[in-house]
Design a protein around this motif. Structure first.
Motif, short mmCIF file in Angstrom:
data_model
loop_
_atom_site.label_atom_id
_atom_site.label_comp_id
_atom_site.label_asym_id
_atom_site.label_seq_id
_atom_site.Cartn_x
_atom_site.Cartn_y
_atom_site.Cartn_z
N ALA A 89 -0.10 1.91 -12.42
CA ALA A 89 1.31 1.27 -12.75
C ALA A 89 2.30 0.90 -11.33
O ALA A 89 2.97 0.27 -11.34
N ALA A 90 1.80 1.84 -10.54
CA ALA A 90 2.60 1.63 -9.05
C ALA A 90 2.03 0.30 -8.54
O ALA A 90 2.78 -0.47 -7.96
N LEU B 132 0.92 -1.11 -0.15
CA LEU B 132 -0.06 -0.01 0.13
C LEU B 132 0.87 1.35 -0.10
O LEU B 132 0.44 2.32 -0.60
N LEU B 133 1.98 0.97 0.89
CA LEU B 133 2.86 2.18 0.67
C LEU B 133 3.42 2.60 -0.62
O LEU B 133 3.52 3.88 -1.26
N GLN B 134 4.08 1.46 -1.14
CA GLN B 134 4.65 1.71 -2.35
C GLN B 134 3.61 2.22 -3.61
O GLN B 134 4.05 2.53 -4.58
N ILE B 135 2.44 1.98 -3.35
CA ILE B 135 1.33 2.30 -4.35
C ILE B 135 0.92 3.85 -3.92
O ILE B 135 0.82 4.68 -4.92
N ALA B 136 0.54 4.06 -2.76
CA ALA B 136 -0.04 5.29 -2.58
C ALA B 136 0.89 6.47 -2.44
O ALA B 136 0.34 7.55 -2.92
N VAL B 137 1.92 6.27 -2.09
CA VAL B 137 3.00 7.35 -2.18
C VAL B 137 3.42 8.14 -3.43
O VAL B 137 3.08 9.24 -3.84
N PRO B 138 3.32 7.23 -4.73
CA PRO B 138 3.60 7.71 -6.01
C PRO B 138 2.45 8.30 -6.57
O PRO B 138 2.41 9.47 -7.20
N SER B 139 1.05 7.64 -6.15
CA SER B 139 -0.28 8.32 -6.59
C SER B 139 -0.41 9.60 -5.89
O SER B 139 -0.89 10.57 -6.66
N ALA B 140 -0.07 9.91 -4.48
CA ALA B 140 -0.19 11.01 -3.86
C ALA B 140 0.78 12.17 -4.61
O ALA B 140 0.25 13.36 -4.63
N ALA B 141 1.95 11.55 -4.76
CA ALA B 141 2.95 12.67 -5.35
C ALA B 141 2.29 13.02 -6.78
O ALA B 141 2.28 14.21 -7.11
N ALA B 142 1.66 12.30 -7.47
CA ALA B 142 1.06 12.74 -8.74
C ALA B 142 -0.13 13.72 -8.56
O ALA B 142 -0.21 14.36 -9.32
#
Length: 145
Positions: A114-115, A9-19
Protein backbone atom coordinates in the motif's frame (compact mmCIF):
# COMPACT_ATOMS: atom_id res chain seq x y z
CA UNK A 1 20.93 5.27 -5.19
CA UNK A 2 19.38 8.41 -6.74
CA UNK A 3 17.57 10.76 -4.38
CA UNK A 4 14.16 9.93 -5.87
CA UNK A 5 14.70 6.22 -5.23
CA UNK A 6 15.89 6.91 -1.69
CA UNK A 7 12.87 9.13 -1.06
CA UNK A 8 10.52 6.40 -2.33
CA UNK A 9 12.27 3.80 -0.18
CA UNK A 10 11.87 6.04 2.86
CA UNK A 11 8.17 6.60 2.12
CA UNK A 12 7.70 2.85 1.86
CA UNK A 13 9.95 1.46 4.60
CA UNK A 14 8.88 3.79 7.42
CA UNK A 15 5.16 2.82 7.41
CA UNK A 16 6.15 -0.84 7.04
CA UNK A 17 8.52 -0.66 10.00
CA UNK A 18 5.83 1.14 12.02
CA UNK A 19 3.37 -1.64 11.19
CA UNK A 20 6.01 -4.17 12.27
CA UNK A 21 6.52 -2.39 15.60
CA UNK A 22 2.76 -2.29 16.20
CA UNK A 23 2.53 -6.00 15.33
CA UNK A 24 5.33 -6.77 17.81
CA UNK A 25 3.60 -4.76 20.56
CA UNK A 26 0.21 -6.40 19.94
CA UNK A 27 1.77 -9.87 19.74
CA UNK A 28 3.71 -9.27 22.96
CA UNK A 29 0.51 -8.25 24.72
CA UNK A 30 -1.50 -11.18 23.37
CA UNK A 31 1.04 -14.03 23.11
CA UNK A 32 3.89 -12.92 25.37
CA UNK A 33 7.59 -13.07 24.58
CA UNK A 34 7.36 -15.79 21.93
CA UNK A 35 4.66 -13.79 20.17
CA UNK A 36 6.86 -10.70 20.13
CA UNK A 37 9.78 -12.69 18.72
CA UNK A 38 7.57 -14.24 16.05
CA UNK A 39 6.13 -10.87 15.05
CA UNK A 40 9.60 -9.31 14.90
CA UNK A 41 10.93 -12.13 12.71
CA UNK A 42 7.90 -11.85 10.42
CA UNK A 43 8.24 -8.09 10.05
CA UNK A 44 11.98 -8.28 9.35
CA UNK A 45 11.52 -11.01 6.73
CA UNK A 46 8.73 -9.08 5.00
CA UNK A 47 10.71 -5.82 4.92
CA UNK A 48 13.83 -7.64 3.76
CA UNK A 49 12.03 -9.51 0.94
CA UNK A 50 10.12 -6.48 -0.24
CA UNK A 51 13.20 -4.23 -0.04
CA UNK A 52 15.26 -6.63 -2.12
CA UNK A 53 12.40 -6.83 -4.61
CA UNK A 54 12.21 -3.05 -4.88
CA UNK A 55 15.96 -2.87 -5.47
CA UNK A 56 15.81 -5.54 -8.20
CA UNK A 57 12.85 -3.78 -9.83
CA UNK A 58 14.63 -0.42 -9.85
CA UNK A 59 17.75 -1.97 -11.38
CA UNK A 60 15.62 -3.66 -14.03
CA UNK A 61 13.86 -0.38 -14.84
CA UNK A 62 17.20 1.33 -15.41
CA UNK A 63 18.96 -1.40 -17.37
CA UNK A 64 16.14 -3.21 -19.20
CA UNK A 65 13.08 -0.93 -19.27
CA UNK A 66 11.31 -3.14 -21.83
CA UNK A 67 11.17 -5.95 -19.23
CA UNK A 68 9.96 -3.76 -16.36
CA UNK A 69 6.30 -4.80 -16.31
CA UNK A 70 6.96 -8.51 -16.79
CA UNK A 71 9.73 -8.40 -14.18
CA UNK A 72 7.44 -6.63 -11.72
CA UNK A 73 4.71 -9.24 -12.09
CA UNK A 74 7.17 -12.13 -11.82
CA UNK A 75 8.89 -10.53 -8.84
CA UNK A 76 5.66 -10.06 -6.86
CA UNK A 77 4.58 -13.62 -7.58
CA UNK A 78 7.99 -14.93 -6.45
CA UNK A 79 7.88 -12.80 -3.29
CA UNK A 80 4.41 -14.01 -2.33
CA UNK A 81 5.38 -17.61 -3.04
CA UNK A 82 8.50 -17.29 -0.86
CA UNK A 83 6.48 -15.68 1.94
CA UNK A 84 3.97 -18.54 1.82
CA UNK A 85 6.87 -21.00 1.95
CA UNK A 86 8.26 -19.24 5.05
CA UNK A 87 4.85 -19.46 6.73
CA UNK A 88 4.59 -23.17 5.88
CA UNK A 89 8.14 -23.96 7.06
CA UNK A 90 7.71 -22.22 10.41
CA UNK A 91 4.14 -23.46 10.93
CA UNK A 92 4.96 -25.87 13.74
CA UNK A 93 8.02 -24.19 15.24
CA UNK A 94 8.54 -23.83 18.97
CA UNK A 95 11.08 -21.00 18.63
CA UNK A 96 8.31 -18.41 18.46
CA UNK A 97 4.56 -18.10 18.08
CA UNK A 98 3.79 -19.09 14.45
CA UNK A 99 0.45 -17.25 14.38
CA UNK A 100 2.08 -13.99 15.44
CA UNK A 101 4.81 -14.63 12.85
CA UNK A 102 2.32 -15.20 10.02
CA UNK A 103 0.09 -12.29 10.99
CA UNK A 104 3.02 -9.89 11.23
CA UNK A 105 4.38 -11.13 7.90
CA UNK A 106 1.06 -10.56 6.14
CA UNK A 107 0.34 -7.19 7.77
CA UNK A 108 3.81 -5.82 7.04
CA UNK A 109 3.64 -7.04 3.43
CA UNK A 110 0.23 -5.44 2.87
CA UNK A 111 1.40 -2.15 4.41
CA UNK A 112 4.54 -2.26 2.21
CA UNK A 113 2.45 -2.74 -0.96
CA UNK A 114 0.00 0.00 0.00
CA UNK A 115 2.83 2.42 0.84
CA UNK A 116 4.59 1.54 -2.42
CA UNK A 117 1.42 2.25 -4.42
CA UNK A 118 0.94 5.55 -2.58
CA UNK A 119 4.57 6.61 -3.10
CA UNK A 120 4.33 5.81 -6.80
CA UNK A 121 1.09 7.77 -7.18
CA UNK A 122 2.58 10.79 -5.36
CA UNK A 123 5.86 10.71 -7.32
CA UNK A 124 6.38 13.43 -9.86
CA UNK A 125 7.51 11.42 -12.87
CA UNK A 126 8.25 13.25 -16.11
CA UNK A 127 6.57 11.97 -19.22
CA UNK A 128 9.14 13.76 -21.35
CA UNK A 129 12.77 14.31 -20.42
CA UNK A 130 13.13 18.12 -20.36
CA UNK A 131 16.90 17.95 -20.93
CA UNK A 132 16.52 16.08 -24.22
CA UNK A 133 14.92 19.09 -25.91
CA UNK A 134 17.94 21.25 -25.16
CA UNK A 135 20.42 18.69 -26.43
CA UNK A 136 18.48 17.98 -29.64
CA UNK A 137 18.32 21.61 -30.80
CA UNK A 138 21.03 22.19 -33.31
CA UNK A 139 22.46 25.57 -34.08
CA UNK A 140 22.40 26.58 -37.68
CA UNK A 141 25.74 26.41 -39.34
CA UNK A 142 26.28 28.15 -42.63
CA UNK A 143 24.12 30.53 -44.59
CA UNK A 144 20.37 30.29 -44.41
CA UNK A 145 18.77 30.51 -47.81
Amino acid sequence: MPSNDARNLLQIAVPSAAAGVIAVAVSAAVAGGKGAIGAAVGAVIAILFMGIGLYVLQRTAKTLPQLFQAMGLMLYMAQLLLLFIFVAVFKGTSLFNPKAFALSLVVTTVVWMAAQARAHMKAKIFYVDPDSEKSEKHEKTGPSS
